[in-house]
Design a protein around this motif. Structure first.
Motif, mmCIF file in Angstrom:
data_model
loop_
_atom_site.group_PDB
_atom_site.id
_atom_site.type_symbol
_atom_site.label_atom_id
_atom_site.label_comp_id
_atom_site.label_asym_id
_atom_site.label_seq_id
_atom_site.Cartn_x
_atom_site.Cartn_y
_atom_site.Cartn_z
ATOM 1 N N UNK A 176 -66.105 -15.459 -53.340
ATOM 2 C CA UNK A 176 -66.965 -14.682 -54.227
ATOM 3 C C UNK A 176 -66.406 -13.294 -54.530
ATOM 4 N N UNK A 177 -65.962 -12.600 -53.512
ATOM 5 C CA UNK A 177 -65.409 -11.251 -53.719
ATOM 6 C C UNK A 177 -64.257 -11.289 -54.707
ATOM 7 N N UNK A 178 -63.380 -12.257 -54.513
ATOM 8 C CA UNK A 178 -62.221 -12.356 -55.392
ATOM 9 C C UNK A 178 -62.645 -12.755 -56.799
ATOM 10 N N UNK A 179 -63.558 -13.704 -56.886
ATOM 11 C CA UNK A 179 -64.038 -14.150 -58.191
ATOM 12 C C UNK A 179 -64.612 -12.981 -58.976
ATOM 13 N N UNK A 180 -65.430 -12.185 -58.317
ATOM 14 C CA UNK A 180 -66.033 -11.046 -59.003
ATOM 15 C C UNK A 180 -65.003 -10.011 -59.378
ATOM 16 N N UNK A 181 -64.050 -9.774 -58.489
ATOM 17 C CA UNK A 181 -63.015 -8.791 -58.791
ATOM 18 C C UNK A 181 -62.213 -9.221 -60.008
ATOM 19 N N UNK A 182 -61.917 -10.511 -60.100
ATOM 20 C CA UNK A 182 -61.078 -11.000 -61.196
ATOM 21 C C UNK A 182 -61.860 -11.050 -62.509
ATOM 22 N N UNK A 183 -63.106 -11.475 -62.427
ATOM 23 C CA UNK A 183 -63.898 -11.557 -63.663
ATOM 24 C C UNK A 183 -64.196 -10.171 -64.219
ATOM 25 N N UNK A 185 -66.461 -6.382 -64.189
ATOM 26 C CA UNK A 185 -67.894 -6.078 -64.312
ATOM 27 C C UNK A 185 -68.558 -6.795 -65.483
ATOM 28 N N UNK A 186 -67.810 -7.041 -66.533
ATOM 29 C CA UNK A 186 -68.413 -7.660 -67.697
ATOM 30 C C UNK A 186 -68.871 -9.081 -67.464
ATOM 31 N N UNK A 187 -68.048 -9.893 -66.770
ATOM 32 C CA UNK A 187 -68.344 -11.323 -66.660
ATOM 33 C C UNK A 187 -68.732 -11.782 -65.262
ATOM 34 N N UNK A 188 -68.832 -10.818 -64.327
ATOM 35 C CA UNK A 188 -69.107 -11.215 -62.947
ATOM 36 C C UNK A 188 -70.597 -11.306 -62.659
ATOM 37 N N UNK A 189 -71.440 -11.184 -63.667
ATOM 38 C CA UNK A 189 -72.884 -11.267 -63.439
ATOM 39 C C UNK A 189 -73.309 -12.661 -63.024
ATOM 40 N N UNK A 190 -74.615 -12.856 -62.990
ATOM 41 C CA UNK A 190 -75.155 -14.139 -62.547
ATOM 42 C C UNK A 190 -74.667 -15.286 -63.430
ATOM 43 N N UNK A 192 -71.858 -16.126 -64.214
ATOM 44 C CA UNK A 192 -70.567 -16.722 -63.862
ATOM 45 C C UNK A 192 -70.719 -18.160 -63.388
ATOM 46 N N UNK A 193 -71.877 -18.475 -62.812
ATOM 47 C CA UNK A 193 -72.072 -19.847 -62.336
ATOM 48 C C UNK A 193 -72.266 -20.811 -63.502
ATOM 49 N N UNK A 194 -72.883 -20.333 -64.561
ATOM 50 C CA UNK A 194 -73.022 -21.179 -65.746
ATOM 51 C C UNK A 194 -71.665 -21.420 -66.387
ATOM 52 N N UNK A 195 -70.872 -20.345 -66.460
ATOM 53 C CA UNK A 195 -69.521 -20.500 -67.008
ATOM 54 C C UNK A 195 -68.721 -21.495 -66.171
ATOM 55 N N UNK A 196 -68.842 -21.349 -64.860
ATOM 56 C CA UNK A 196 -68.126 -22.264 -63.965
ATOM 57 C C UNK A 196 -68.588 -23.701 -64.186
ATOM 58 N N UNK B 160 -61.765 -19.409 -65.163
ATOM 59 C CA UNK B 160 -62.255 -20.480 -64.289
ATOM 60 C C UNK B 160 -61.200 -21.578 -64.128
ATOM 61 N N UNK B 161 -60.368 -21.715 -65.130
ATOM 62 C CA UNK B 161 -59.255 -22.656 -64.984
ATOM 63 C C UNK B 161 -58.353 -22.224 -63.836
ATOM 64 N N UNK B 162 -58.035 -20.952 -63.811
ATOM 65 C CA UNK B 162 -57.192 -20.449 -62.717
ATOM 66 C C UNK B 162 -57.906 -20.590 -61.379
ATOM 67 N N UNK B 163 -59.188 -20.266 -61.346
ATOM 68 C CA UNK B 163 -59.945 -20.457 -60.098
ATOM 69 C C UNK B 163 -59.841 -21.890 -59.603
#
Lengths: 210, 210
Positions: A176-183, A185-190, A192-196, B160-163
């Motif tokens: 999670x920490x890495x996912x948020x860091x990479x996404x 501030x713009x895309x790391x909101x809630x 991100x699970x829908x995008x995933x 998400x592809x990279x993830x």
DNA sequence: TGTAATCTTTACCAATTGATCAAATTTTTC
DNA sequence: GAAAAATTTGATCAATTGGTAAAGATTACA
């Protein structure tokens, strides 16, 4: 006569109920981040807002708390896989499975990390459960092989297919920490699970259609 | 005049060289399994077959060892991603990337687990590196978006592809115990990485072709 | 070969750790 | 409202932990 430990009493008191819950909640916070050996009773007690001896009144040992948490976790962790039915549509079944696993990563990230911590350590306390896991996976693999034989699912190694679902969904809890860091501030909101979910659905649907 | 610690000397002695290597090797073994807080200097010293004060002659603190290991790791960990070039064939570039990441999981599982441990802990020591990671991923994402625009790669969220590539490959290092337990004695041999490579290649190739 | 530098060991220390116990306090029950 | 049970606390313990000091042993090098 005062009972030495609360755990042994037949009926759980109101206080017992509440304190034990608070302890388990705090312990999940701590264990899921620091692992078993890296966590201290003091830390857990502080997070549960009580004294160390008080905490130890409810759980004899640090291990007892950990065992209970791990046990609870394993009990529910495999439910989504169990729900995969042979008589459903292969691709829908797989998609549902992915969606459910992703929801678990979103709603129970601490449980996910607790499990990963345990596995990283070599799974010392859950050897039996790993054996049960194998038979469940073997069973579901057979179902998938059937689907492949019928031309309803792309031919591939079902074990590794299951691994890839576990990996891609669990990733959003563990990393999670890495996912948020990479996404960022713009895309790391809630969202991100829908995008995933959207991405994974597409990947597996296209990747596995016959 | 005796130097208080070996680390400060300009030229590394033969003994220094050898001992430091042995310590780092042992520390990687221990840290990758137990995490930073769960590992003890005694444990590392024993694994390196030397006394604790002797070990502390070469590294001032437990943290110094850990920092060095993490630093080394991060240095090489992202090389495969850096190698992804815009002028290559999209699907081949992605397949090569998967293959390389899987080889790293196979050849350097301890490093992988060290990293996962750090991330699970909330990545306290690598905030800067996570920022660098973001810009690298953003850069490669742009390349992928270009490929998609040109119709050479299926449209999807490149982050998400990279993830999903990270997750599916890293899984074979972090969850090795589980993977082996599930595959069983028959299929858990060294060949499991080849099976994984075959499966992942198919999944991503079919899943991402335009 | 002598000596300065490097390396190793033994003994130790203060802080933290998991855990215990008896006494004091609170809550429940009758 | 008192007795019984359950809960909380403070003091304490032995083991472990990260780390140090200093003396002794070894090595490199002139």
């Amino acid at each position: 006569m005062a009972k030495p430990r609360a755990a042994e009493t037949r009926k759980r008191t109101r206080i017992q109920q509440e304190k034990e819950d608070r302890i388990l909640e705090a312990a999940l916070d701590v264990f899921s981040v620091h692992g078993f050996r890296g966590s201290t009773i003091d830390q857990i007690a502080k997070a549960a807002d009580m004294s160390k001896p008080n905490l130890l009144y409810y759980f004899r040992t640090k291990e007892a708390i950990h065992r209970l948490l791990i046990g609870r976790l394993l009990d529910t962790w495999l439910d989504p896989l169990r729900e995969m039915k042979a008589d459903g549509d292969p691709l829908s079944e797989i998609c549902s499975y992915i969606r459910r696993k992703l929801e678990m990563a979103r709603d129970y990230p601490r449980e996910g990390r607790l499990f990963t911590n345990e596995i990283l350590r070599g799974a010392p306390h859950i050897q039996d459960e790993l054996r049960d896991l194998k038979s469940l996976v073997d069973e579901k693999s057979k179902i998938m092989l059937g689907w492949m034989k019928d031309g309803r699912l792309a031919r591939c190694d079902p074990h590794h297919l299951i691994f890839s679902i576990w990996a891609t969904t669990q990733h959003y809890a563990d990393f999670d920490v890495q996912v948020r860091a990479v996404l960022g501030p713009g895309k790391a909101g809630a969202g991100r699970f829908d995008d995933a979910a959207r991405y994974l659905e597409k990947l597996f649907l296209e990747g596995l259609k016959p």
